[in-house]
Design a protein around this motif. Structure first.
Motif, PDB file in Angstrom:
ATOM      1  N   MET A   1       0.840  -1.194   0.000  1.00  0.00           N
ATOM      2  CA  MET A   1       0.000   0.000   0.000  1.00  0.00           C
ATOM      3  C   MET A   1       0.880   1.251   0.000  1.00  0.00           C
ATOM      4  SD  MET A   1      -2.934   1.180   2.746  1.00  0.00           S
ATOM      5  CE  MET A   1      -3.886  -0.313   2.469  1.00  0.00           C
ATOM      6  N   LEU A   2       0.558   2.184  -0.902  1.00  0.00           N
ATOM      7  CA  LEU A   2       1.336   3.417  -1.004  1.00  0.00           C
ATOM      8  C   LEU A   2       1.082   4.342   0.176  1.00  0.00           C
ATOM      9  CD1 LEU A   2       0.787   4.478  -4.730  1.00  0.00           C
ATOM     10  CD2 LEU A   2       2.915   3.636  -3.748  1.00  0.00           C
ATOM     11  N   LEU A   3       2.103   5.131   0.516  1.00  0.00           N
ATOM     12  CA  LEU A   3       1.868   6.241   1.420  1.00  0.00           C
ATOM     13  C   LEU A   3       0.936   7.241   0.736  1.00  0.00           C
ATOM     14  CD1 LEU A   3       5.502   6.937   2.696  1.00  0.00           C
ATOM     15  CD2 LEU A   3       3.642   5.883   3.997  1.00  0.00           C
ATOM     16  N   ALA A   4       0.095   7.905   1.529  1.00  0.00           N
ATOM     17  CA  ALA A   4      -0.853   8.866   0.962  1.00  0.00           C
ATOM     18  C   ALA A   4      -0.121   9.954   0.186  1.00  0.00           C
ATOM     19  CB  ALA A   4      -1.703   9.475   2.072  1.00  0.00           C
ATOM     20  N   ARG A   5       1.030  10.391   0.690  1.00  0.00           N
ATOM     21  CA  ARG A   5       1.786  11.444   0.013  1.00  0.00           C
ATOM     22  C   ARG A   5       2.278  10.980  -1.355  1.00  0.00           C
ATOM     23  NH1 ARG A   5       6.891  13.762   3.130  1.00  0.00           N
ATOM     24  NH2 ARG A   5       7.568  11.620   2.748  1.00  0.00           N
ATOM     25  N   THR A   6       2.732   9.727  -1.438  1.00  0.00           N
ATOM     26  CA  THR A   6       3.196   9.190  -2.720  1.00  0.00           C
ATOM     27  C   THR A   6       2.042   9.067  -3.703  1.00  0.00           C
ATOM     28  OG1 THR A   6       4.938   7.948  -1.600  1.00  0.00           O
ATOM     29  CG2 THR A   6       4.352   7.251  -3.823  1.00  0.00           C
ATOM     30  N   ALA A   7       0.906   8.552  -3.226  1.00  0.00           N
ATOM     31  CA  ALA A   7      -0.273   8.429  -4.080  1.00  0.00           C
ATOM     32  C   ALA A   7      -0.718   9.800  -4.578  1.00  0.00           C
ATOM     33  CB  ALA A   7      -1.411   7.747  -3.314  1.00  0.00           C
TER      34      ALA A   7
ATOM     35  N   ILE B   1      -8.239  -0.498  -6.933  1.00  0.00           N
ATOM     36  CA  ILE B   1      -7.688  -0.023  -5.656  1.00  0.00           C
ATOM     37  C   ILE B   1      -8.472  -0.597  -4.488  1.00  0.00           C
ATOM     38  CG2 ILE B   1      -7.358   2.040  -4.224  1.00  0.00           C
ATOM     39  CD1 ILE B   1      -6.780   3.576  -6.834  1.00  0.00           C
ATOM     40  N   ALA B   2      -9.796  -0.628  -4.609  1.00  0.00           N
ATOM     41  CA  ALA B   2     -10.626  -1.187  -3.537  1.00  0.00           C
ATOM     42  C   ALA B   2     -10.303  -2.657  -3.293  1.00  0.00           C
ATOM     43  CB  ALA B   2     -12.106  -1.017  -3.884  1.00  0.00           C
ATOM     44  N   ARG B   3     -10.075  -3.410  -4.363  1.00  0.00           N
ATOM     45  CA  ARG B   3      -9.706  -4.821  -4.197  1.00  0.00           C
ATOM     46  C   ARG B   3      -8.341  -4.963  -3.522  1.00  0.00           C
ATOM     47  NH1 ARG B   3     -12.767  -5.671  -8.992  1.00  0.00           N
ATOM     48  NH2 ARG B   3     -11.061  -5.011 -10.332  1.00  0.00           N
ATOM     49  N   ASP B   4      -7.385  -4.141  -3.927  1.00  0.00           N
ATOM     50  CA  ASP B   4      -6.054  -4.213  -3.331  1.00  0.00           C
ATOM     51  C   ASP B   4      -6.070  -3.805  -1.860  1.00  0.00           C
ATOM     52  OD1 ASP B   4      -5.035  -5.060  -5.697  1.00  0.00           O
ATOM     53  OD2 ASP B   4      -3.846  -3.271  -6.129  1.00  0.00           O
ATOM     54  N   TYR B   5      -6.876  -2.803  -1.530  1.00  0.00           N
ATOM     55  CA  TYR B   5      -6.896  -2.279  -0.167  1.00  0.00           C
ATOM     56  C   TYR B   5      -7.940  -2.955   0.708  1.00  0.00           C
ATOM     57  CZ  TYR B   5      -3.842   1.584  -1.652  1.00  0.00           C
ATOM     58  OH  TYR B   5      -2.785   2.336  -2.112  1.00  0.00           O
ATOM     59  N   GLY B   6      -8.810  -3.773   0.084  1.00  0.00           N
ATOM     60  CA  GLY B   6      -9.797  -4.523   0.856  1.00  0.00           C
ATOM     61  C   GLY B   6     -10.932  -3.686   1.411  1.00  0.00           C
ATOM     62  N   GLN B   7     -11.171  -2.512   0.824  1.00  0.00           N
ATOM     63  CA  GLN B   7     -12.234  -1.645   1.334  1.00  0.00           C
ATOM     64  C   GLN B   7     -12.696  -0.683   0.251  1.00  0.00           C
ATOM     65  OE1 GLN B   7     -11.090   0.663   4.739  1.00  0.00           O
ATOM     66  NE2 GLN B   7     -13.179   1.278   5.231  1.00  0.00           N
ATOM     67  N   GLN B   8     -14.020  -0.528   0.161  1.00  0.00           N
ATOM     68  CA  GLN B   8     -14.590   0.447  -0.747  1.00  0.00           C
ATOM     69  C   GLN B   8     -15.051   1.669   0.034  1.00  0.00           C
ATOM     70  OE1 GLN B   8     -17.328  -0.999  -3.638  1.00  0.00           O
ATOM     71  NE2 GLN B   8     -16.301  -2.980  -3.863  1.00  0.00           N
ATOM     72  N   GLY B   9     -15.391   2.726  -0.696  1.00  0.00           N
ATOM     73  CA  GLY B   9     -15.791   3.953  -0.013  1.00  0.00           C
ATOM     74  C   GLY B   9     -16.551   4.878  -0.936  1.00  0.00           C
ATOM     75  N   PRO B  10     -16.664   6.156  -0.568  1.00  0.00           N
ATOM     76  CA  PRO B  10     -17.457   7.117  -1.349  1.00  0.00           C
ATOM     77  C   PRO B  10     -16.990   7.275  -2.791  1.00  0.00           C
ATOM     78  CG  PRO B  10     -16.922   8.002   0.821  1.00  0.00           C
ATOM     79  CD  PRO B  10     -16.136   6.742   0.665  1.00  0.00           C
ATOM     80  N   SER B  11     -15.689   7.224  -3.028  1.00  0.00           N
ATOM     81  CA  SER B  11     -15.210   7.449  -4.400  1.00  0.00           C
ATOM     82  C   SER B  11     -15.712   6.363  -5.346  1.00  0.00           C
ATOM     83  CB  SER B  11     -13.679   7.530  -4.435  1.00  0.00           C
ATOM     84  OG  SER B  11     -13.098   6.337  -3.979  1.00  0.00           O
ATOM     85  N   GLN B  12     -15.714   5.105  -4.884  1.00  0.00           N
ATOM     86  CA  GLN B  12     -16.241   4.021  -5.728  1.00  0.00           C
ATOM     87  C   GLN B  12     -17.725   4.223  -6.022  1.00  0.00           C
ATOM     88  OE1 GLN B  12     -14.051   3.349  -3.202  1.00  0.00           O
ATOM     89  NE2 GLN B  12     -12.355   2.474  -4.367  1.00  0.00           N
ATOM     90  N   ARG B  13     -18.480   4.648  -5.021  1.00  0.00           N
ATOM     91  CA  ARG B  13     -19.925   4.836  -5.209  1.00  0.00           C
ATOM     92  C   ARG B  13     -20.221   5.995  -6.166  1.00  0.00           C
ATOM     93  NH1 ARG B  13     -19.725   3.280   0.282  1.00  0.00           N
ATOM     94  NH2 ARG B  13     -19.605   5.432   1.046  1.00  0.00           N
TER      95      ARG B  13
END
Length: 315
Positions: free
Chosen positions: A1-7, A257-269
């Motif tokens: 998983m990337l650091l937020a700053r790198t992403a 990204i959701a599959r890699d991170y194991g969680q979905q959220g508002p952006s996917q919806r």
């Protein structure tokens, strides 16, 4: 998983490269429209309309006042350090982001953005002739293609790649919507018939500026029709710059990204909702709603998606 700053750096690196290309394409459209015979020119200044397409009209007027000449617009859109969407600013910020995450880039990606930054120095606002402008715009589009191609051909398919692609497609969708909106809402004079000779030449110039004229004739095999141009650039998923095509890719990469991170959220919806809206739309319904209103709502949804991605992953 990337650091937020790198992403975040990868996301904005791709956005600024795409923004530089889009600004070049908007300038190309303005230059093409300005070269039409006087009888085919709209009542509005096509150069000012180019600034409006980038969303920078207020800033332009702050800096240049009543000067709406092509020299002022070229300086603002290509070279001004006070314009966050100018080509020079975009390339410089993109390179800065690339330096910050150089270990996450392949050698080819770094070389492409660094070379673009170095080569851009040979261009100056002063004495910008039409041939020199064409040379600049071709250079910027080719530099973007080199970066995009190197990312596609050399990056590992992981979250670094996905965030890079998200930035590209989010920026591309915004630009397509703005170009279409300015064409339909600003350029066509009041009282001029849709489908008339003025409309035809303007749509042709817009399609050429986004490299879609050949695609149009391949898909529809008939003369230009405004509603078919809108259909191509809004609803045709196979068209890489269309809103539906960008939305499909945004949904796909957010799902990865959701599959890699194991969680979905508002952006996917949000991405799925926008894609479903475009999938279920038809061009008649778009025009019945009002093309201007439809495009403004898509721009707003795109901005909301960008904010959701930032909140979910980049902070």
């Amino acid at each position: 998983m990337l650091l937020a700053r790198t992403a975040d750096n990868l996301f904005w690196l791709a956005r600024y490269v795409e923004r530089a290309e889009n600004t070049a394409r908007i300038l190309d459209a303005a230059a093409r429209l300005s070269s039409l015979p006087a009888g085919y020119g709209g009542s509005s200044n096509e150069w000012t309309s180019a600034v409006a397409a980038t969303g920078g009209l207020d800033r332009f007027r702050e800096l240049y006042g009543d000067d709406e000449s092509h020299q002022a617009v070229i300086d603002f859109l290509a070279f001004s350090p006070d314009n966050p969407a100018s080509i020079r600013t975009c390339i410089e910020v993109a390179r800065s982001n690339a330096r910050a995450v150089r270990t996450a880039l392949t050698a080819e990606m770094w070389d492409s953005i660094n070379s673009a930054w170095l080569e851009l120095r040979q261009f100056r606002s002063e004495g910008m002739t039409r041939p020199r402008l064409n040379e600049l715009l071709s250079f910027v589009k080719e530099a973007s293609l080199r970066f995009d191609g190197s990312a596609y051909r050399t990056m590992l398919r992981n979250d670094a790649y996905y965030f890079t692609r998200l930035g590209s497609f989010l920026e591309r969708a915004d630009a397509t919507a703005r170009i279409l909106d300015v064409k339909y809402h600003v350029l066509l004079p009041e009282g001029e018939p849709v489908g008339g000779s003025l409309d035809y030449f303007q749509w042709s110039s817009i399609l050429r500026s986004v490299s879609a004229l050949t695609a149009y004739h391949w898909v529809y095999r008939q003369n230009l029709r405004p509603w078919l141009v809108a259909d191509l650039l809004i609803l045709r998923r196979e068209m890489p710059r269309s809103l539906a095509g960008c939305s499909e890719n945004l949904t796909r990469f957010l799902d990865e990204i959701a599959r890699d991170y194991g969680q979905q959220g508002p952006s996917q919806r949000i991405a799925r909702a926008t894609f479903a809206r475009l999938q279920n739309a038809d061009v008649d319904a778009v025009f019945a709603e009002g093309l201007h209103e439809f495009l403004l709502s898509i721009i707003a949804e795109n901005n909301r998606l960008g904010a959701a991605i930032a909140d979910q992953y980049l902070t």
